[in-house]
Scaffold this active site. Structure first.
Site, PDB file in Angstrom:
ATOM      1  N   HIS A 100       0.706  -1.137  -0.013  1.00  0.00           N
ATOM      2  CA  HIS A 100      -0.180  -0.142   0.092  1.00  0.00           C
ATOM      3  C   HIS A 100       0.972   1.198   0.161  1.00  0.00           C
ATOM      4  O   HIS A 100       1.209   2.006   1.058  1.00  0.00           O
ATOM      5  CB  HIS A 100      -0.774  -0.118   1.253  1.00  0.00           C
ATOM      6  CG  HIS A 100      -2.167   0.938   1.065  1.00  0.00           C
ATOM      7  ND1 HIS A 100      -3.397   0.705   1.051  1.00  0.00           N
ATOM      8  CD2 HIS A 100      -1.939   2.435   1.120  1.00  0.00           C
ATOM      9  CE1 HIS A 100      -4.071   1.780   1.003  1.00  0.00           C
ATOM     10  NE2 HIS A 100      -3.201   2.818   0.952  1.00  0.00           N
TER      11      HIS A 100
ATOM     12  N   GLU B 234     -10.991   3.619   7.507  1.00  0.00           N
ATOM     13  CA  GLU B 234     -10.080   4.777   7.938  1.00  0.00           C
ATOM     14  C   GLU B 234     -10.772   5.965   7.993  1.00  0.00           C
ATOM     15  O   GLU B 234     -10.673   6.490   9.402  1.00  0.00           O
ATOM     16  CB  GLU B 234      -9.080   4.944   6.419  1.00  0.00           C
ATOM     17  CG  GLU B 234      -8.020   6.033   6.711  1.00  0.00           C
ATOM     18  CD  GLU B 234      -7.551   6.561   5.298  1.00  0.00           C
ATOM     19  OE1 GLU B 234      -6.297   7.081   5.437  1.00  0.00           O
ATOM     20  OE2 GLU B 234      -8.080   6.068   4.271  1.00  0.00           O
TER      21      GLU B 234
ATOM     22  N   ASP C 253       2.006   3.919   3.162  1.00  0.00           N
ATOM     23  CA  ASP C 253       1.006   5.001   2.404  1.00  0.00           C
ATOM     24  C   ASP C 253       1.347   6.029   1.472  1.00  0.00           C
ATOM     25  O   ASP C 253       1.458   5.786   0.348  1.00  0.00           O
ATOM     26  CB  ASP C 253      -0.211   5.573   3.421  1.00  0.00           C
ATOM     27  CG  ASP C 253      -1.492   5.888   2.832  1.00  0.00           C
ATOM     28  OD1 ASP C 253      -1.891   5.474   2.034  1.00  0.00           O
ATOM     29  OD2 ASP C 253      -2.186   6.502   3.708  1.00  0.00           O
TER      30      ASP C 253
END
Length: 367
Positions: free
Chosen positions: A40, A230, A308
């Site tokens: 990710h 999230e 991220d």
């Protein structure tokens, strides 16, 4: 809003210290040298700061001074900056203004792959959002997907890293754009596209309207990883898993708000792509030491560790791994196990996935 206007207005409104980097942990060499997997990482958040300064100079983007330290507060979270969604997302509003041309997009793609390889990432699924890269460059989604794929795979071969691509759409954008991007993704499977992602304003827009697009992507053989849990809680995770059939979840940590949802994730073997520093920077988690990653593990949820957006959080994957060891009590053996979880969850054909797992098992075997 133009980058010139953003910079001028934010210079008036902020008094952040522009002379020091965010604090970096003293990462032990054993962590830096560890073979890694990243599932990710967003291309748009993995840009080099100095590259942005170069782009500003080359394309006439007005800045008070063309230095990294002047630009840093606008694209990277500062240690003293309040951790809120508004401040976090503001960085991306600035970043989008720099994707000026196909040449810039190719450069940031190449550098993102080089930087991952330098951090001993051996396998990476790099995701990107064509709509973000097209906003200023005026490229078509078709051109951007082909360009990113070609650049990433060529650079990966040069750097000795295995890179595959995940193409992302946003739930706050149109279904028509999503269909167009999916078609471009499917047309580039031979160039390394292995997955499809739905991101965007989770708290305001349901994922359900994109069900047909996600279903088609899955039928065509792409792995499905959806952002959920999230900005919103467990119902968002259920949309992703129960209604759209996600194979993996980007973040997913707020599934803990409903232990029934956690049990479903654990029972189905849904892998979470957890990004602790990003969760802190975006205000989802108040402090790194309070991150729920250990609780998810206790409940039998399969997790992986990811960055991220390395630029926005000012980290490498080595930094992120070391922080989980410092603040969340993960051992090096724990980290290796979660890396193997990532290998098993890779969006690869069975034989390639098995080869990836075997490679990491050999690397991690006791001497």
């Amino acid at each position: 809003m133009s980058i010139e206007r953003i910079v001028v207005e934010q210079l008036k409104l902020t008094r952040l210290n522009q002379e020091s980097n965010p604090p970096r942990s003293d990462v032990p060499e054993v962590v830096r040298a560890l073979p890694k997997i990243e599932l990710h990482r967003h291309l748009e958040g993995a840009v080099r700061l100095e590259t942005l300064v170069d782009v500003a100079q080359q394309h006439g983007i007005e800045m008070p001074e063309y230095t990294s330290e002047v630009l840093r507060p606008f694209v990277q979270m500062h240690p003293e900056e309040p951790r809120t969604a508004q401040n976090f997302l503001a960085k991306f509003a600035v970043l989008r203004q720099f994707f000026m041309s196909q040449g810039v997009i190719a450069r940031i793609t190449r550098e993102a792959v080089i930087d991952a390889a330098a951090d001993q990432v051996k396998y990476m699924e790099l995701r990107f959002t064509p709509a973000a890269l097209c906003q200023v460059s005026k490229c078509t989604p078709e051109d951007v997907v082909a360009l990113v794929c070609e650049t990433a795979t060529t650079t990966a071969a040069e750097q000795g890293i295995d890179v595959r691509l995940i193409v992302s759409i946003n739930r706050h954008e149109s279904i028509e754009l999503g269909e167009r991007v999916l078609k471009a993704a499917l047309n580039n499977r031979s160039r390394g596209v292995v997955g499809f992602d739905l991101a965007g304003k989770e708290a305001e827009f349901s994922a359900v309207p994109f069900r047909d697009i996600i279903k088609k992507a899955k039928v065509e053989g792409l792995g499905i990883t959806l952002h959920a849990g999230e900005w919103e809680g467990a119902p968002s995770v259920w949309d992703a898993v129960g209604n759209l059939g996600a194979d993996r979840i980007g973040h997913g940590i707020r599934a803990l708000e409903d232990l029934g949802m956690v049990q479903i994730i654990a029972a189905r073997g849904i892998v979470l792509e957890v990004c602790p520093s990003s969760n802190v920077d975006s205000g989802v988690v108040p402090d790194f030491k309070d991150h729920p990653l250990p609780v998810l593990i206790e409940h039998g949820v399969k997790i992986t560790i990811n960055t991220d957006d390395p630029l926005v959080s000012g980290i490498t994957l080595s930094d992120e791994i070391h922080r989980t060891m410092q603040y969340l009590s993960l051992s090096l053996d724990d980290v290796k196990q979660h890396t193997l979880t990532a290998a098993h969850a890779a969006f690869l054909p069975d034989d390639e996935r098995q080869a990836l797992v075997a490679k990491f098992e050999a690397w991690f075997a006791p001497s």
